[in-house]
Write a protein that holds these residues in place. Structure first.
Motif, PDB file in Angstrom:
ATOM      1  N   ASP A 131       0.813  -1.218   0.000  1.00 47.42           N
ATOM      2  CA  ASP A 131       0.000   0.000   0.000  1.00 47.42           C
ATOM      3  C   ASP A 131       0.848   1.270   0.000  1.00 47.42           C
ATOM      4  OD1 ASP A 131       1.020  -0.335   2.527  1.00 47.42           O
ATOM      5  OD2 ASP A 131      -0.832   0.196   3.577  1.00 47.42           O
ATOM      6  N   SER A 132       2.161   1.142  -0.274  1.00 52.30           N
ATOM      7  CA  SER A 132       3.035   2.315  -0.321  1.00 52.30           C
ATOM      8  C   SER A 132       4.256   1.997  -1.175  1.00 52.30           C
ATOM      9  CB  SER A 132       3.479   2.721   1.081  1.00 52.30           C
ATOM     10  OG  SER A 132       4.489   3.718   1.013  1.00 52.30           O
ATOM     11  N   ASP A 133       4.588   2.902  -2.083  1.00 47.88           N
ATOM     12  CA  ASP A 133       5.795   2.730  -2.896  1.00 47.88           C
ATOM     13  C   ASP A 133       6.890   3.701  -2.466  1.00 47.88           C
ATOM     14  OD1 ASP A 133       4.784   5.106  -3.802  1.00 47.88           O
ATOM     15  OD2 ASP A 133       4.836   4.579  -5.931  1.00 47.88           O
ATOM     16  N   ALA A 134       6.862   4.109  -1.170  1.00 43.03           N
ATOM     17  CA  ALA A 134       7.836   5.084  -0.681  1.00 43.03           C
ATOM     18  C   ALA A 134       9.261   4.547  -0.768  1.00 43.03           C
ATOM     19  CB  ALA A 134       7.502   5.498   0.746  1.00 43.03           C
ATOM     20  N   ARG A 135       9.471   3.275  -0.438  1.00 40.99           N
ATOM     21  CA  ARG A 135      10.811   2.699  -0.514  1.00 40.99           C
ATOM     22  C   ARG A 135      11.147   2.422  -1.978  1.00 40.99           C
ATOM     23  NH1 ARG A 135      10.960  -1.782   4.422  1.00 40.99           N
ATOM     24  NH2 ARG A 135      11.200  -0.291   6.128  1.00 40.99           N
ATOM     25  N   ARG A 136      12.265   3.014  -2.430  1.00 37.89           N
ATOM     26  CA  ARG A 136      12.641   2.862  -3.838  1.00 37.89           C
ATOM     27  C   ARG A 136      13.943   2.091  -4.023  1.00 37.89           C
ATOM     28  NH1 ARG A 136       9.984   6.314  -7.155  1.00 37.89           N
ATOM     29  NH2 ARG A 136      10.497   4.684  -8.676  1.00 37.89           N
ATOM     30  N   VAL A 137      14.916   2.306  -3.126  1.00 36.52           N
ATOM     31  CA  VAL A 137      16.227   1.658  -3.242  1.00 36.52           C
ATOM     32  C   VAL A 137      16.575   1.021  -1.902  1.00 36.52           C
ATOM     33  CG1 VAL A 137      18.689   1.973  -3.718  1.00 36.52           C
ATOM     34  CG2 VAL A 137      17.000   3.313  -4.990  1.00 36.52           C
ATOM     35  N   SER A 138      17.001  -0.236  -1.943  1.00 35.99           N
ATOM     36  CA  SER A 138      17.398  -0.972  -0.739  1.00 35.99           C
ATOM     37  C   SER A 138      18.910  -1.168  -0.716  1.00 35.99           C
ATOM     38  CB  SER A 138      16.714  -2.345  -0.702  1.00 35.99           C
ATOM     39  OG  SER A 138      15.307  -2.226  -0.694  1.00 35.99           O
ATOM     40  N   ILE A 139      19.487  -1.089   0.467  1.00 40.39           N
ATOM     41  CA  ILE A 139      20.923  -1.316   0.640  1.00 40.39           C
ATOM     42  C   ILE A 139      21.122  -2.235   1.847  1.00 40.39           C
ATOM     43  CG2 ILE A 139      23.152  -0.268   1.205  1.00 40.39           C
ATOM     44  CD1 ILE A 139      22.367   2.150  -0.347  1.00 40.39           C
ATOM     45  N   VAL A 140      21.922  -3.281   1.671  1.00 38.17           N
ATOM     46  CA  VAL A 140      22.205  -4.218   2.761  1.00 38.17           C
ATOM     47  C   VAL A 140      23.710  -4.359   2.903  1.00 38.17           C
ATOM     48  CG1 VAL A 140      21.820  -6.514   3.706  1.00 38.17           C
ATOM     49  CG2 VAL A 140      20.083  -5.483   2.223  1.00 38.17           C
ATOM     50  N   THR A 141      24.204  -4.130   4.103  1.00 41.87           N
ATOM     51  CA  THR A 141      25.633  -4.271   4.410  1.00 41.87           C
ATOM     52  C   THR A 141      25.819  -5.419   5.382  1.00 41.87           C
ATOM     53  OG1 THR A 141      26.172  -1.942   4.028  1.00 41.87           O
ATOM     54  CG2 THR A 141      27.602  -3.151   5.526  1.00 41.87           C
ATOM     55  N   LEU A 185      18.010 -16.711   3.342  1.00 42.33           N
ATOM     56  CA  LEU A 185      18.026 -18.143   3.604  1.00 42.33           C
ATOM     57  C   LEU A 185      18.616 -18.432   4.984  1.00 42.33           C
ATOM     58  CD1 LEU A 185      19.286 -19.355   0.094  1.00 42.33           C
ATOM     59  CD2 LEU A 185      16.930 -19.051   0.893  1.00 42.33           C
ATOM     60  N   PRO A 186      18.209 -19.525   5.623  1.00 44.37           N
ATOM     61  CA  PRO A 186      18.735 -19.842   6.962  1.00 44.37           C
ATOM     62  C   PRO A 186      20.229 -20.138   6.924  1.00 44.37           C
ATOM     63  CG  PRO A 186      17.382 -21.641   6.109  1.00 44.37           C
ATOM     64  CD  PRO A 186      17.205 -20.498   5.173  1.00 44.37           C
ATOM     65  N   ALA A 187      20.889 -19.871   8.048  1.00 42.59           N
ATOM     66  CA  ALA A 187      22.334 -20.066   8.159  1.00 42.59           C
ATOM     67  C   ALA A 187      22.658 -20.948   9.354  1.00 42.59           C
ATOM     68  CB  ALA A 187      23.037 -18.710   8.307  1.00 42.59           C
ATOM     69  N   THR A 188      23.869 -21.479   9.346  1.00 46.44           N
ATOM     70  CA  THR A 188      24.322 -22.332  10.446  1.00 46.44           C
ATOM     71  C   THR A 188      25.094 -21.547  11.503  1.00 46.44           C
ATOM     72  OG1 THR A 188      26.354 -22.895   9.250  1.00 46.44           O
ATOM     73  CG2 THR A 188      24.445 -24.337   8.919  1.00 46.44           C
ATOM     74  N   ARG A 189      25.192 -20.231  11.325  1.00 44.89           N
ATOM     75  CA  ARG A 189      25.826 -19.380  12.330  1.00 44.89           C
ATOM     76  C   ARG A 189      25.075 -18.042  12.377  1.00 44.89           C
ATOM     77  NH1 ARG A 189      31.394 -16.981   9.658  1.00 44.89           N
ATOM     78  NH2 ARG A 189      30.948 -15.310  11.145  1.00 44.89           N
ATOM     79  N   GLN A 190      25.316 -17.302  13.425  1.00 46.02           N
ATOM     80  CA  GLN A 190      24.679 -15.997  13.577  1.00 46.02           C
ATOM     81  C   GLN A 190      25.025 -15.104  12.392  1.00 46.02           C
ATOM     82  OE1 GLN A 190      26.345 -13.084  16.479  1.00 46.02           O
ATOM     83  NE2 GLN A 190      24.430 -13.411  17.573  1.00 46.02           N
ATOM     84  N   ARG A 191      24.019 -14.354  11.929  1.00 47.05           N
ATOM     85  CA  ARG A 191      24.173 -13.544  10.710  1.00 47.05           C
ATOM     86  C   ARG A 191      23.878 -12.088  11.046  1.00 47.05           C
ATOM     87  NH1 ARG A 191      21.006 -11.636   6.515  1.00 47.05           N
ATOM     88  NH2 ARG A 191      21.559 -12.186   4.359  1.00 47.05           N
ATOM     89  N   LEU A 192      24.857 -11.187  10.835  1.00 48.84           N
ATOM     90  CA  LEU A 192      24.749  -9.782  11.219  1.00 48.84           C
ATOM     91  C   LEU A 192      24.726  -8.898   9.979  1.00 48.84           C
ATOM     92  CD1 LEU A 192      27.476  -9.771  14.027  1.00 48.84           C
ATOM     93  CD2 LEU A 192      25.009 -10.129  14.315  1.00 48.84           C
ATOM     94  N   SER A 193      23.881  -7.866  10.001  1.00 51.01           N
ATOM     95  CA  SER A 193      23.794  -6.979   8.837  1.00 51.01           C
ATOM     96  C   SER A 193      23.177  -5.647   9.223  1.00 51.01           C
ATOM     97  CB  SER A 193      22.958  -7.625   7.723  1.00 51.01           C
ATOM     98  OG  SER A 193      21.620  -7.815   8.153  1.00 51.01           O
ATOM     99  N   ILE A 194      23.225  -4.714   8.274  1.00 51.96           N
ATOM    100  CA  ILE A 194      22.453  -3.474   8.337  1.00 51.96           C
ATOM    101  C   ILE A 194      21.603  -3.417   7.074  1.00 51.96           C
ATOM    102  CG2 ILE A 194      22.504  -0.954   8.417  1.00 51.96           C
ATOM    103  CD1 ILE A 194      25.267  -1.127   9.653  1.00 51.96           C
ATOM    104  N   ALA A 195      20.316  -3.170   7.241  1.00 53.25           N
ATOM    105  CA  ALA A 195      19.414  -2.996   6.098  1.00 53.25           C
ATOM    106  C   ALA A 195      18.972  -1.542   6.053  1.00 53.25           C
ATOM    107  CB  ALA A 195      18.201  -3.913   6.225  1.00 53.25           C
ATOM    108  N   GLY A 196      19.074  -0.939   4.867  1.00 62.55           N
ATOM    109  CA  GLY A 196      18.693   0.461   4.720  1.00 62.55           C
ATOM    110  C   GLY A 196      17.838   0.674   3.489  1.00 62.55           C
ATOM    111  N   TRP A 197      17.103   1.784   3.490  1.00 63.37           N
ATOM    112  CA  TRP A 197      16.216   2.108   2.378  1.00 63.37           C
ATOM    113  C   TRP A 197      16.265   3.600   2.073  1.00 63.37           C
ATOM    114  CZ3 TRP A 197      15.006  -0.865   6.550  1.00 63.37           C
ATOM    115  CH2 TRP A 197      14.834  -2.243   6.291  1.00 63.37           C
TER     116      TRP A 197
END
Length: 203
Positions: A131-141, A185-197
């Motif tokens: 119901d919203s197209d505000a997010r246009r570009v995604s960045i994941v580190t 996808l699931p991982a066998t160890r802890q997975r750390l990231s930053i997600a931005g938009w």
């Protein structure tokens, strides 16, 4: 199909990659020192209980569904520490450069830390809400040292040309159009990231 790799400080090439492929890898952001600082900051949040189970939807439709999404998150703001606020400022500068080249009407950026415990995942979805197209570009580190393919945890991106898996190795940053479907996808160890938009103003 491998994604094109673009240097952060070459926004013209980034804009071209997004226009042609819808996605690319960004090199040079964050650098090694910043990556280490961001990882330390996220691990502090993990160990101090500063992350909350993520929800899906928005507004009054927010709900927690662990069978769909299993990460825990914390939004980055002015109180998130120096490394995180510099990271957010870098995204904001990039937002301005993309606006000048792609005319996306991007008005702001937002980002959160994310931690996926062993075995958790995020089903196939779009970052752009129905119901919203505000997010246009995604960045994941990604902030995971010595990550190997056998650890799993790839972000699977569904491009018109086929599926692409990107493993969450330390220092890898992905940039893609928020309308593209993807899953974690699931991982066998802890997975750390930053997600931005990068967002345009909501109507």
């Amino acid at each position: 199909m491998p994604l094109p790799s673009v240097v952060l400080y070459d926004p013209a090439s980034l804009a071209a990659a997004l226009s042609e492929h819808g996605a690319c890898l960004l090199t040079g952001v964050p650098d090694l020192l910043a990556t280490s600082a961001l990882r330390d900051q996220l691990l502090h949040l993990v160990n101090s209980g500063g992350l909350k189970p993520a929800e899906i939807g928005r507004g009054q439709g927010l709900m927690m569904r662990k069978e769909v999404r299993g990460d825990t998150t914390c939004w980055i703001d002015a109180d998130s520490g120096l490394a995180a606020t510099i990271y957010l400022a870098t995204l904001d500068a990039l937002r301005g450069e993309l606006n000048r080249r792609l005319f996306l009407g991007l008005a702001s950026v937002e980002a959160h830390f994310a931690c996926y415990a062993v075995g958790t995942f995020y089903e196939r979805h779009r970052d752009r809400f129905r119901d919203s197209d505000a997010r246009r570009v995604s960045i994941v580190t990604y902030l995971n040292p010595a990550w190997l393919p056998e650890h799993g945890g790839a972000l699977r991106l569904y491009l018109p040309t086929g599926e692409v898996d990107v493993y969450p190795q330390d220092g890898v940053t992905m940039c893609f159009l928020s309308e593209l479907e993807h899953e974690v996808l699931p991982a066998t160890r802890q997975r750390l990231s930053i997600a931005g938009w990068m967002r345009r103003r909501s109507p």
